[in-house]
Design a protein around this motif. Structure first.
Motif, mmCIF file in Angstrom:
data_model
loop_
_atom_site.group_PDB
_atom_site.id
_atom_site.type_symbol
_atom_site.label_atom_id
_atom_site.label_comp_id
_atom_site.label_asym_id
_atom_site.label_seq_id
_atom_site.Cartn_x
_atom_site.Cartn_y
_atom_site.Cartn_z
ATOM 1 N N LEU A 22 0.926 -1.133 0.318
ATOM 2 C CA LEU A 22 -0.466 0.347 0.405
ATOM 3 C C LEU A 22 0.910 1.304 -0.034
ATOM 4 N N LYS A 23 1.596 1.447 0.787
ATOM 5 C CA LYS A 23 3.039 2.376 0.636
ATOM 6 C C LYS A 23 3.717 2.350 -0.794
ATOM 7 N N GLN A 24 4.074 1.287 -1.164
ATOM 8 C CA GLN A 24 4.248 1.325 -2.783
ATOM 9 C C GLN A 24 3.549 2.298 -3.508
ATOM 10 N N HIS A 25 1.960 1.659 -3.272
ATOM 11 C CA HIS A 25 0.986 2.830 -4.194
ATOM 12 C C HIS A 25 1.237 4.101 -3.974
ATOM 13 N N HIS A 26 1.350 4.374 -2.540
ATOM 14 C CA HIS A 26 0.989 5.717 -2.106
ATOM 15 C C HIS A 26 1.960 6.716 -3.561
ATOM 16 N N ILE B 178 -8.956 -2.032 -3.647
ATOM 17 C CA ILE B 178 -8.839 -3.193 -2.984
ATOM 18 C C ILE B 178 -8.489 -2.955 -1.369
ATOM 19 N N GLU B 179 -8.094 -1.726 -0.610
ATOM 20 C CA GLU B 179 -7.543 -1.629 0.415
ATOM 21 C C GLU B 179 -9.461 -1.801 1.079
ATOM 22 N N GLU C 192 -11.903 -3.504 -0.166
ATOM 23 C CA GLU C 192 -12.562 -5.042 -0.580
ATOM 24 C C GLU C 192 -11.982 -5.940 0.283
ATOM 25 N N ILE C 193 -10.539 -5.254 1.255
ATOM 26 C CA ILE C 193 -9.474 -6.517 1.527
ATOM 27 C C ILE C 193 -8.908 -6.005 2.358
ATOM 28 N N PHE C 194 -8.242 -4.685 2.426
ATOM 29 C CA PHE C 194 -7.322 -4.307 3.339
ATOM 30 C C PHE C 194 -8.164 -3.818 4.772
ATOM 31 N N TYR C 195 -8.949 -3.142 4.875
ATOM 32 C CA TYR C 195 -10.029 -1.999 5.718
ATOM 33 C C TYR C 195 -10.926 -3.141 6.430
ATOM 34 N N PRO C 196 -11.367 -4.725 5.355
ATOM 35 C CA PRO C 196 -11.796 -5.478 6.595
ATOM 36 C C PRO C 196 -10.651 -6.149 7.494
ATOM 37 N N ALA C 197 -10.241 -6.574 7.227
ATOM 38 C CA ALA C 197 -8.879 -7.389 7.509
ATOM 39 C C ALA C 197 -8.335 -6.444 8.875
ATOM 40 N N ALA C 198 -8.159 -5.470 8.766
ATOM 41 C CA ALA C 198 -7.779 -4.451 9.602
ATOM 42 C C ALA C 198 -8.261 -4.549 10.454
ATOM 43 N N MET C 199 -10.267 -4.197 10.092
ATOM 44 C CA MET C 199 -10.556 -4.487 11.174
ATOM 45 C C MET C 199 -11.194 -5.453 12.263
ATOM 46 N N GLU C 200 -10.923 -6.340 11.247
ATOM 47 C CA GLU C 200 -11.151 -7.147 12.358
ATOM 48 C C GLU C 200 -9.970 -8.050 13.143
ATOM 49 N N ALA C 201 -8.733 -7.443 13.093
ATOM 50 C CA ALA C 201 -7.734 -7.232 13.617
ATOM 51 C C ALA C 201 -7.614 -6.331 14.741
ATOM 52 N N SER D 215 -2.185 -7.940 -3.938
ATOM 53 C CA SER D 215 -1.555 -7.314 -5.232
ATOM 54 C C SER D 215 -2.209 -8.236 -6.957
ATOM 55 N N VAL D 216 -3.036 -9.195 -6.689
ATOM 56 C CA VAL D 216 -4.033 -10.375 -7.345
ATOM 57 C C VAL D 216 -4.642 -9.738 -7.730
ATOM 58 N N ARG D 217 -5.286 -8.437 -6.679
ATOM 59 C CA ARG D 217 -6.893 -7.681 -6.838
ATOM 60 C C ARG D 217 -6.454 -6.993 -7.680
ATOM 61 N N PHE D 218 -5.392 -6.000 -7.382
ATOM 62 C CA PHE D 218 -5.433 -4.484 -7.801
ATOM 63 C C PHE D 218 -4.948 -4.834 -9.357
#
Length: 272
Positions: A7-11, A47-48, A50-59, A136-139
């Motif tokens: 995600l930082k690389q995308h930024h 992708i954030e 769909e994938i990252f935010y739900p995973a971060a919220m779970e953690a 990466s795949v989803r992006f």
């Protein structure tokens, strides 16, 4: 690669695209860079969410920072949509580009200073790397899809949410005292509608009878008129025939009297 590093690389790539667009002097080059920016930015936010935010919220558990991130994405998507709606030569292009850049850079700064470090502190490295592979795949899939369908979905959902929220707020703000008046008015309107419906049905039922009476009256008048004409014609014929008979009788009587009168005259003449 860990999800946070990806995600930082995308930024960094998005930041570089902003700089290249601002420095481009040729409109064709600027248009090409804008398209690249739009696709990369739309795919990244997708992708954030769909994938990252739900995973971060779970953690991390429920987080106001993640909720704010969703809202910031919605604002960025709208700003990107406005940027793509004008030509690169439009007088408002630079202003729209600057507004989008400010929104994205503020979001990136807060995400990298708060959310990403929290995710790295709560999630195992192996989990972050597995999450990075999925991202990466989803992006790549979202990048191939292009920005337009992503923005249309995002803005459509946002518009429906705003409409639902506005409707709920309107209902909540409506004074409760008006409700009884509406409930009392309903029977009146219902009674009025029933009365009008009954009147229409009565008129509909009376119409055939009225038309039948009119037809019967018309037929009766025609028959009476026809019979009267026949009687009058018959009387006239009788009167004519009677008059002719009387005239003939008078003529016959006159003929019979004439010889008699002549005979009397002749008999009187010799006696003198």
């Amino acid at each position: 690669m860990k999800a946070t590093d990806l995600l930082k690389q995308h930024h960094r790539e998005v930041e570089e695209l902003f700089r290249e667009i601002e420095g481009a002097e040729d409109e064709d080059e600027r248009a090409s860079l804008r398209e690249e920016l739009a696709n990369a930015l739309a795919a990244h936010t997708a992708i954030e969410e769909e994938i990252f935010y739900p995973a971060a919220m779970e953690a991390l558990g429920p987080s106001s920072r993640i909720r704010e991130a969703f809202e910031e994405h919605a604002v960025a998507d709208f700003a990107l949509y406005r940027l793509m709606s004008v030509s690169v030569g439009d007088e408002t292009f630079s202003a729209k580009l600057g507004a989008l850049k400010d929104i994205v850079m503020n979001h990136v700064e807060e995400e990298e200073s708060e959310l990403l470090p929290q995710a790295e502190g709560e999630m195992e490295r192996e989990q972050l790397e597995h999450l990075g592979e999925r991202l990466s795949v989803r992006f790549s899939e979202r990048l191939a899809e292009g920005h337009r369908p992503i923005l249309e979905r995002s803005l459509g959902i946002a518009a429906r949410q705003v409409a639902v929220q506005a409707l709920g707020a309107k209902k909540a703000a409506a004074p409760r005292k008006r409700a009884p008046a509406k409930r009392q008015a309903m029977p009146k309107r219902a009674a009025g509608a029933a009365k009008r419906g009954a009147a229409k049905r009565s008129a509909a039922k009376a119409a055939p009878a009225k038309r039948g009476a009119a037809v019967t009256q018309k037929r009766g008048a025609a028959v009476t008129q026809k019979r009267g004409a026949a009687v009058a014609q018959k009387r006239n014929a009788g009167a004519v025939a009677g008059g002719a008979a009387r005239t003939q009788a008078r003529k016959s009587a006159a003929t019979q009297k004439a010889p008699a009168a002549r005979g009397q005259g002749a008999s009187r003449a010799p006696s003198q």
